[in-house]
Design a protein around this motif. Sequence first.
Motif, PDB file in Angstrom:
ATOM      1  N   MET A   1      16.994  24.109  74.599  1.00 26.87           N
ATOM      2  CA  MET A   1      17.953  24.740  73.700  1.00 26.87           C
ATOM      3  C   MET A   1      17.646  24.310  72.262  1.00 26.87           C
ATOM      4  SD  MET A   1      21.085  24.651  71.978  1.00 26.87           S
ATOM      5  CE  MET A   1      21.581  22.981  72.276  1.00 26.87           C
ATOM      6  N   ASN A   2      17.601  25.303  71.416  1.00 24.21           N
ATOM      7  CA  ASN A   2      17.272  25.064  70.017  1.00 24.21           C
ATOM      8  C   ASN A   2      18.513  25.406  69.184  1.00 24.21           C
ATOM      9  OD1 ASN A   2      16.438  25.307  67.376  1.00 24.21           O
ATOM     10  ND2 ASN A   2      14.543  26.412  67.864  1.00 24.21           N
ATOM     11  N   VAL A   3      19.068  24.413  68.506  1.00 18.58           N
ATOM     12  CA  VAL A   3      20.313  24.650  67.745  1.00 18.58           C
ATOM     13  C   VAL A   3      20.141  25.723  66.672  1.00 18.58           C
ATOM     14  CG1 VAL A   3      21.406  22.394  68.096  1.00 18.58           C
ATOM     15  CG2 VAL A   3      19.794  22.701  66.202  1.00 18.58           C
ATOM     16  N   MET A   4      18.898  25.903  66.207  1.00 17.34           N
ATOM     17  CA  MET A   4      18.657  26.879  65.147  1.00 17.34           C
ATOM     18  C   MET A   4      18.749  28.319  65.665  1.00 17.34           C
ATOM     19  SD  MET A   4      18.164  24.939  62.576  1.00 17.34           S
ATOM     20  CE  MET A   4      17.453  26.016  61.358  1.00 17.34           C
ATOM     21  N   GLU A   5      18.686  28.463  66.983  1.00 21.36           N
ATOM     22  CA  GLU A   5      18.715  29.826  67.553  1.00 21.36           C
ATOM     23  C   GLU A   5      20.118  30.242  67.979  1.00 21.36           C
ATOM     24  OE1 GLU A   5      15.871  29.608  70.697  1.00 21.36           O
ATOM     25  OE2 GLU A   5      14.157  29.646  69.319  1.00 21.36           O
ATOM     26  N   HIS A   6      21.094  29.344  67.819  1.00 21.26           N
ATOM     27  CA  HIS A   6      22.450  29.652  68.279  1.00 21.26           C
ATOM     28  C   HIS A   6      23.459  29.527  67.130  1.00 21.26           C
ATOM     29  CE1 HIS A   6      21.313  30.056  72.428  1.00 21.26           C
ATOM     30  NE2 HIS A   6      20.594  28.963  72.312  1.00 21.26           N
ATOM     31  N   PRO A   7      23.897  30.676  66.599  1.00 22.80           N
ATOM     32  CA  PRO A   7      24.810  30.633  65.445  1.00 22.80           C
ATOM     33  C   PRO A   7      26.116  29.905  65.722  1.00 22.80           C
ATOM     34  CG  PRO A   7      24.371  32.917  66.166  1.00 22.80           C
ATOM     35  CD  PRO A   7      23.466  32.029  66.941  1.00 22.80           C
ATOM     36  N   VAL A   8      26.478  29.717  67.000  1.00 21.32           N
ATOM     37  CA  VAL A   8      27.741  29.042  67.283  1.00 21.32           C
ATOM     38  C   VAL A   8      27.749  27.626  66.690  1.00 21.32           C
ATOM     39  CG1 VAL A   8      27.095  28.044  69.528  1.00 21.32           C
ATOM     40  CG2 VAL A   8      29.481  28.631  69.088  1.00 21.32           C
ATOM     41  N   PHE A   9      26.582  27.001  66.531  1.00 22.22           N
ATOM     42  CA  PHE A   9      26.556  25.638  65.977  1.00 22.22           C
ATOM     43  C   PHE A   9      27.020  25.605  64.524  1.00 22.22           C
ATOM     44  CE2 PHE A   9      23.906  25.140  69.711  1.00 22.22           C
ATOM     45  CZ  PHE A   9      24.450  23.969  70.243  1.00 22.22           C
ATOM     46  N   ARG A  10      27.026  26.762  63.873  1.00 26.09           N
ATOM     47  CA  ARG A  10      27.539  26.810  62.492  1.00 26.09           C
ATOM     48  C   ARG A  10      29.060  26.711  62.473  1.00 26.09           C
ATOM     49  NH1 ARG A  10      23.922  28.897  58.753  1.00 26.09           N
ATOM     50  NH2 ARG A  10      25.572  29.941  57.577  1.00 26.09           N
ATOM     51  N   ARG A  11      29.688  26.763  63.649  1.00 32.14           N
ATOM     52  CA  ARG A  11      31.145  26.819  63.717  1.00 32.14           C
ATOM     53  C   ARG A  11      31.772  25.507  64.208  1.00 32.14           C
ATOM     54  NH1 ARG A  11      33.686  31.900  66.173  1.00 32.14           N
ATOM     55  NH2 ARG A  11      35.410  30.761  65.262  1.00 32.14           N
ATOM     56  N   PHE A  12      31.089  24.394  63.945  1.00 38.39           N
ATOM     57  CA  PHE A  12      31.673  23.083  64.258  1.00 38.39           C
ATOM     58  C   PHE A  12      31.655  22.230  62.993  1.00 38.39           C
ATOM     59  CE2 PHE A  12      29.798  24.558  68.263  1.00 38.39           C
ATOM     60  CZ  PHE A  12      30.879  24.431  69.125  1.00 38.39           C
ATOM     61  N   TRP A  13      32.542  21.238  62.988  1.00 40.27           N
ATOM     62  CA  TRP A  13      32.590  20.278  61.885  1.00 40.27           C
ATOM     63  C   TRP A  13      31.551  19.177  62.111  1.00 40.27           C
ATOM     64  CZ3 TRP A  13      35.228  20.950  57.534  1.00 40.27           C
ATOM     65  CH2 TRP A  13      36.398  21.705  57.531  1.00 40.27           C
ATOM     66  N   TYR A  14      30.851  18.815  61.047  1.00 43.37           N
ATOM     67  CA  TYR A  14      29.884  17.715  61.125  1.00 43.37           C
ATOM     68  C   TYR A  14      30.109  16.736  59.964  1.00 43.37           C
ATOM     69  CZ  TYR A  14      27.476  21.180  64.036  1.00 43.37           C
ATOM     70  OH  TYR A  14      27.162  22.104  64.996  1.00 43.37           O
ATOM     71  N   PRO A  15      30.034  15.416  60.240  1.00 43.88           N
ATOM     72  CA  PRO A  15      30.203  14.429  59.162  1.00 43.88           C
ATOM     73  C   PRO A  15      28.884  14.266  58.406  1.00 43.88           C
ATOM     74  CG  PRO A  15      29.926  13.306  61.267  1.00 43.88           C
ATOM     75  CD  PRO A  15      29.850  14.785  61.555  1.00 43.88           C
ATOM     76  N   VAL A  16      28.661  15.095  57.423  1.00 48.49           N
ATOM     77  CA  VAL A  16      27.321  15.160  56.831  1.00 48.49           C
ATOM     78  C   VAL A  16      26.991  14.011  55.884  1.00 48.49           C
ATOM     79  CG1 VAL A  16      27.158  17.673  57.051  1.00 48.49           C
ATOM     80  CG2 VAL A  16      28.031  16.690  54.963  1.00 48.49           C
ATOM     81  N   MET A  17      28.030  13.393  55.298  1.00 52.80           N
ATOM     82  CA  MET A  17      27.690  12.343  54.314  1.00 52.80           C
ATOM     83  C   MET A  17      28.837  11.372  54.087  1.00 52.80           C
ATOM     84  SD  MET A  17      25.866  12.934  50.681  1.00 52.80           S
ATOM     85  CE  MET A  17      24.533  13.767  51.501  1.00 52.80           C
ATOM     86  N   PRO A  18      28.524  10.064  53.971  1.00 46.97           N
ATOM     87  CA  PRO A  18      29.590   9.113  53.616  1.00 46.97           C
ATOM     88  C   PRO A  18      30.111   9.450  52.213  1.00 46.97           C
ATOM     89  CG  PRO A  18      27.607   7.951  54.345  1.00 46.97           C
ATOM     90  CD  PRO A  18      27.227   9.391  54.157  1.00 46.97           C
ATOM     91  N   LEU A  19      31.419   9.381  52.043  1.00 48.63           N
ATOM     92  CA  LEU A  19      32.004   9.682  50.720  1.00 48.63           C
ATOM     93  C   LEU A  19      31.440   8.759  49.647  1.00 48.63           C
ATOM     94  CD1 LEU A  19      35.720  10.233  51.741  1.00 48.63           C
ATOM     95  CD2 LEU A  19      34.069  11.967  51.009  1.00 48.63           C
ATOM     96  N   SER A  20      31.125   7.528  50.041  1.00 43.54           N
ATOM     97  CA  SER A  20      30.626   6.562  49.053  1.00 43.54           C
ATOM     98  C   SER A  20      29.306   7.028  48.440  1.00 43.54           C
ATOM     99  CB  SER A  20      30.448   5.187  49.702  1.00 43.54           C
ATOM    100  OG  SER A  20      29.558   5.285  50.799  1.00 43.54           O
ATOM    101  N   HIS A  21      28.538   7.853  49.156  1.00 46.04           N
ATOM    102  CA  HIS A  21      27.263   8.326  48.616  1.00 46.04           C
ATOM    103  C   HIS A  21      27.471   9.355  47.504  1.00 46.04           C
ATOM    104  CE1 HIS A  21      24.475   7.157  52.197  1.00 46.04           C
ATOM    105  NE2 HIS A  21      25.413   6.265  51.995  1.00 46.04           N
TER     106      HIS A  21
END
Length: 329
Positions: A1-21
């Motif tokens: 399974m390749n996450v890039m081939e499934h648009p549903v992965f665009r519909r979840f929350w991800y913690p992309v960066m610490p606020l301190s950065h």
Amino acid sequence: MNVMEHPVFRRFWYPVMPLSHLEAGPRRFVLLGEPLVLFLDADGVPAALEDRCCHRSAQLSLGDVCQGRVACPYHGWQYDRTGQCVHVPQMPDRDPGPKRRVRAFHCDTRYGYAWVALEDPIYRIPAIPEAGEPDFELIQEFYEEWKVAGLRVMENELDMAHPSYVHLGTFGSPEHLVARDAHIEEFDGGFHYTGRLGVTQAHHAQEDANERFLDCSWFAPFVCRLRINYADGGPAHVIVNCQVPIDHGRSQVVQFCLQQDDGGGFDREALLAFDRKVTLEDKHVLESTDPDMPLDPRGEKHMESDKPGLVIRRMMERLIDEHESVASV
Ligand code: FES
Ligand SMILES: [Fe+2]
């Protein structure tokens, strides 16, 4: 399974960066192949926009933040958190107009991180109950890129057959090959897992304990909470591991923990050093796995203790089917 081939992965929350950065200025993060610029608005709330100026395509993340807006490094156009260009320095008396804008994405704050969803999220940001309890302290642990697929790490977190091999240098016991009393209870968007696992060395605070009581939750697709207690009833240690998908085969590892203080205090350095060692043991093996993890159970061979990983596959397959078939109607 390749996450890039499934648009549903665009519909979840991800913690992309610490606020301190974000305190020093805008930062770039590539989420599912989508280059983002993250910055703090005038209220200190993080915002996420596409990292490409609509004037001459320069990366906004190379610019600055001015009064809560991100300013392009090339000619200084300024964008607010909605992606609207609100100031063109070369035309100070003219409204930039609605066509001068870049795409904006859902962005929220939780557990010290800026969380992003590229499209309307299916579920809320996972609730970690210990984060609201006064006797638990939240400690940031790791923020780094691994060459691994997020789902491989998720099933590893709940795979109680690997510590006897992978974690012999820390807590794994050669005598306890699988967990006892393993139980899974599903909910919409994840499941709870409970079980007991014999270990050789317990957490630093409870070195005499020899059995972990596991109380875990998996939240689709890439957040796993592991609550570890020991038979002696000492303080709980809660690990929250998140995998933020950069692209196929690359994930940003975000791990924080919540350490309970039952009045006796704890050694923060020892705790971090122990969790670091455990994590590097996992990394060594996980980066060798094929990122193309099949969701169809027939794609790999299994054993009884693989049940959590098989439920993850089944639930992910269902999410993809449900949301992508609706999208294609
Ligand atoms: S490229 Fe951004 S202001 Fe010109
Ligand atoms: Fe592990």
